[in-house]
Scaffold this motif. Sequence first.
Motif, PDB file in Angstrom:
ATOM      1  N   GLU A   5       0.831  -1.206   0.000  1.00  0.00           N
ATOM      2  CA  GLU A   5       0.000   0.000   0.000  1.00  0.00           C
ATOM      3  C   GLU A   5       0.868   1.259   0.000  1.00  0.00           C
ATOM      4  OE1 GLU A   5      -3.294   0.049  -0.386  1.00  0.00           O
ATOM      5  OE2 GLU A   5      -3.107  -2.117  -0.606  1.00  0.00           O
ATOM      6  N   ARG A   7       1.966   1.856  -3.521  1.00  0.00           N
ATOM      7  CA  ARG A   7       0.923   2.414  -4.405  1.00  0.00           C
ATOM      8  C   ARG A   7       0.847   3.931  -4.243  1.00  0.00           C
ATOM      9  NH1 ARG A   7      -1.948  -2.361  -2.726  1.00  0.00           N
ATOM     10  NH2 ARG A   7      -2.120  -3.827  -4.453  1.00  0.00           N
ATOM     11  N   THR A  28       1.668   6.815  -7.104  1.00  0.00           N
ATOM     12  CA  THR A  28       0.684   7.829  -7.494  1.00  0.00           C
ATOM     13  C   THR A  28       1.241   9.230  -7.281  1.00  0.00           C
ATOM     14  OG1 THR A  28      -1.073   6.321  -6.784  1.00  0.00           O
ATOM     15  CG2 THR A  28      -1.708   8.591  -7.200  1.00  0.00           C
TER      16      THR A  28
END
Length: 285
Positions: A246, A249, A253
Motif C-alpha cells: 500500500e 501504491r 501515485t
Amino acid sequence: MILSMTGFGRAEDVFEGKKISIDIKSLNSKSFDLNIKVPLRYKEKEFEIRKILNDKIIRGKVDCYINLENLEESNDVKINKNLIDSYMNELRSIASDAPEFEYLKMAVRLPDAISSRPDELNEGEWEALAKIVNTAVEKFLEFRQTEGKILHEELEKNILNIDKYLSEVIPYEEARVNAVRERYQKTLKEFENIDETRFYQEMAYYTEKLDISEEKVRLAQHLKYYTEVMQNENFNGKKLGFISQEIGREINTLGSKANHAEIQKLVVMMKDDLEKIKEQTLNVL
C-alpha cells in the motif's frame, strides 16, 4: 515485535554412552517447510520431533539435522552358528568337492547368518532426545530475536526516511501549482478569441488532477500503521508485507502526479527506501 525468519540453534548431550547433537537452521519462506534428517534409531519419533519444530518455529524453510554417535564400544553383532552349520551342510550336499572355507564364505552371506541385536528405544532415551530438541529450538528462537532487533532498527530507519522525504514535498507543492498556472496564463495571452471561462474551468480541472493531498495523507497513515504493527504485533511479517504494498501504491501515485523535478527526486528516494523495506520484510516472521 519483530522476529527474523533466519535462525540457528544447536544443542547436544550424552545419554547412556550415546552423544546426541542437533542443529536447526532456517531461511525465509511463505510457509513452514521442514527438511529433517533423523538417525534410523529415532525414526519412530520423527512425527513427534516434527510437531515440536512446527509448533515453535511456525514459518520458514527449516533444516534439522540429528546426529548420533556411540561413545562406548558395544557388541551388537549376533552370529547364528546353528544356521551357518545348516547352510554349510546343504552346500556340501550340492558340491562336495569344494574346499571347506568356501562353504563358510558362502554360508555367512546367506539370510540371517549374521545379524545385529535389536536395541529398542526406551522412554528415558526419548525424553533425553526431546529435551535436546527443545534446547536447540530455544537457542534457535534466541537467535531469531537477536536478528529481529537488527531488522527492526533497519525497517524503522527506512520508514522514518520516507516520512522525512514526504515532509520535504510540502514546500514544493504550492510552487508546482503556481508554475503550471503561470505557464497556462502566458499561453492564454498568446492567443486571441479564447473563452476565458472555459479556459479557467480546464485549469481548475487540471490543477485538481495534480493535487496530491490525499496521497500524502494516505501515505502518512500507512507509514504510521506499519510502525504500529511492527512494534505491537507478533508474527507480523505477512501483514507488514501487505502494508508495504500500500505504501508503494501511494508513492507511485505521488510520482505520477508530481510534475515537478524536485518532488520527483524525493519520490525516487522514497522508492529506494521502500525497496529496502520490501526486501527486509520478506525475512520477518
